[in-house]
Design an enzyme around this catalytic site. Structure first.
Site, short mmCIF file in Angstrom:
data_model
loop_
_atom_site.label_atom_id
_atom_site.label_comp_id
_atom_site.label_asym_id
_atom_site.label_seq_id
_atom_site.Cartn_x
_atom_site.Cartn_y
_atom_site.Cartn_z
N PRO A 2 41.56 35.75 38.09
CA PRO A 2 40.78 35.50 39.32
C PRO A 2 41.10 34.12 39.89
O PRO A 2 40.99 33.12 39.20
CB PRO A 2 39.32 35.57 38.86
CG PRO A 2 39.33 35.69 37.39
CD PRO A 2 40.73 35.89 36.91
N GLU A 3 41.53 34.09 41.12
CA GLU A 3 41.82 32.85 41.82
C GLU A 3 40.66 32.57 42.78
O GLU A 3 39.72 33.35 42.86
CB GLU A 3 43.14 32.98 42.59
CG GLU A 3 44.36 33.20 41.70
CD GLU A 3 44.81 31.93 40.99
OE1 GLU A 3 44.32 30.84 41.34
OE2 GLU A 3 45.63 32.02 40.07
#
Ligand SMILES: [Zn+2]
Length: 270
Positions: A2-3
């Site tokens: 997850p960015e």
């Protein structure tokens, strides 16, 4: 992983379900995340009402009266809104219960974090030294110009330095530099004002486009089993070594820069 866009989409997805709600319970099935979940987490948070769900870098901050519940999704974490009684599956390590609904953290690789901080969360050791928010006003052309003066490091490495600006991971650094027409290896100190302005705009556009692309997955946060909030994107250069540039047709190149793969178009990025 997850960015920033996935974390922001998660924030928007769960916000309507937690805002103004009081935490009524916490179920910890496995406390062994990147940092151990505090043993007394339930005693600390039960009875706290969520006043605001805020994002700082890739941290989600559930701001309550006495402090904040800090959640990081690590390498593989995701949050879903569930019915508190629904059966937990493997990797569903923590539920935070809000009466008749709950937030469930699934985190197969257990690099996530669930912590409680009393008082002002901006002073928490994990947050205090973070750089500016890329979507906030502080990340400006003037800021980037000032910050890069005298810096001999490549611009891509500087962009990925969370002490300067948060949330620009490898994918988004590659994509932003392509959009700005800047070679990833260019010495940061050599960036002109005009190129700083172009790069700031490119970083914002890249992140906002990713957030917009993930918006369609919002429904996945509710009563869904598969759900991660991650999404497929259409990249210009990232992971496209030897494929034709979408703008000019040149073959995309890949180079190792500071342990990370840098993808760039030799024609569009000078
Ligand atoms: Zn090109």
């Amino acid at each position: 992983m997850p960015e920033l866009p996935e974390v922001e989409i998660t924030r928007r997805g769960v916000e309507p379900f937690v805002l103004g709600k009081t935490i009524t319970g916490v179920a910890v099935r496995n406390p062994n995340l990147r940092q151990r979940v505090p043993r007394n987490i339930a005693r600390l948070v039960v009875g706290q009402r969520v006043k605001r769900l805020h994002r700082r870098g890739k941290y989600l901050l559930f701001e309550c009266d006495a402090g904040a519940l800090i959640v990081h999704l690590g390498m593989s974490g995701s949050l879903r809104v569930i019915e508190p009684r629904s059966a937990a599956r493997k990797h569903d390590h923590i539920d935070v219960v809000f009466g008749r609904s709950a937030l469930r953290l699934r985190d197969p690789r257990r690099f996530g974090m669930v912590l409680w901080n009393r008082g002002d969360s901006s002073r928490h050791p994990l947050l205090a030294r973070l750089g500016v928010e890329p979507l906030g006003e502080d990340f400006s052309a003037e800021f980037l110009y000032r910050t890069t003066r005298g810096r001999d490091v490549g611009i891509k490495q500087l962009l990925m330095n969370a002490g300067i600006v948060v949330g620009v991971g490898n994918i988004y650094a590659n994509e932003s530099l392509f959009r700005a027409g800047i070679h990833p290896r260019l010495r940061a100190g050599r960036l002109s004002r005009e190129r700083c302005a172009r790069l700031v705009t490119a970083v914002r556009e890249t992140l906002l486009a990713a957030i917009a692309a993930g918006g369609s997955s919002l429904r996945d946060f509710v009563h869904s089993d598969g759900a991660s909030g991650y999404f497929q994107q259409h990249y210009y250069v990232y992971d496209r070594a030897a494929l034709p540039c979408r703008v000019c047709g040149s073959a995309i190149r890949v180079a190792r820069l500071g342990q990370r793969s840098s993808y760039y178009c030799p024609t569009c990025q000078s």
